[in-house]
Scaffold this active site. Sequence first.
Site, short mmCIF file in Angstrom:
data_model
loop_
_atom_site.label_atom_id
_atom_site.label_comp_id
_atom_site.label_asym_id
_atom_site.label_seq_id
_atom_site.Cartn_x
_atom_site.Cartn_y
_atom_site.Cartn_z
N ILE A 110 0.86 -1.45 -0.03
CA ILE A 110 0.02 0.07 -0.14
C ILE A 110 0.83 1.29 -0.03
CG2 ILE A 110 -0.26 0.34 2.65
CD1 ILE A 110 -3.23 0.57 2.04
N HIS B 102 5.62 -11.99 5.88
CA HIS B 102 5.52 -11.61 4.37
C HIS B 102 6.91 -11.44 3.81
CE1 HIS B 102 5.24 -8.26 7.06
NE2 HIS B 102 5.88 -7.70 6.10
N HIS C 87 8.87 -9.16 1.09
CA HIS C 87 8.71 -7.98 0.12
C HIS C 87 9.79 -8.32 -1.04
CE1 HIS C 87 7.55 -4.81 3.44
NE2 HIS C 87 7.98 -5.80 4.28
#
Length: 115
Positions: A31, A99, A101
């Site tokens: 985001i 997560h 990246h």
Amino acid sequence: MSDCIFCRIAAGEIPAKKLYEDEHVLAFHDINPVAPVHFLVIPKLHVPSMAELGPEHVEVMGRVMTTAARLARENGCGEGYRTIINTGRVGRQEVYHLHVHILGGPEVLPAMLKR
Ligand code: 5GP
Ligand code: ZN
């Protein structure tokens, strides 16, 4: 309802710009991108961080990493990219759902860490 933001994205409760999804893995654009290409790849299974990984996660993390590699190739990172997994307080992890990246784009990225 989960209070984990990435579980909620995986459940479709919060919108995200999805790049790829299957039964085990989800990839979506960050985001707040810090590079021309910046997306995240997560296991749908809630694992808080890399520190909690164990032998039971070998298959799903293989899926996460091979998906990340394929999506990098397909999304403008053919000449390379940076892969980051922030872990815990020292790693400045912000979202406690593991997560990966992927950061890239046409230009060479800045140095990994300031000295
Ligand atoms: P961390 O510091 O935990 O490795 O990074 C978390 C990343 O998740 C940040 O880059 C942040 O911009 C991104 N992020 C946080 N909340 C959301 C969200 O609701 N949607 C998306 N697409 N990315 C998010
Ligand atoms: Zn979660």
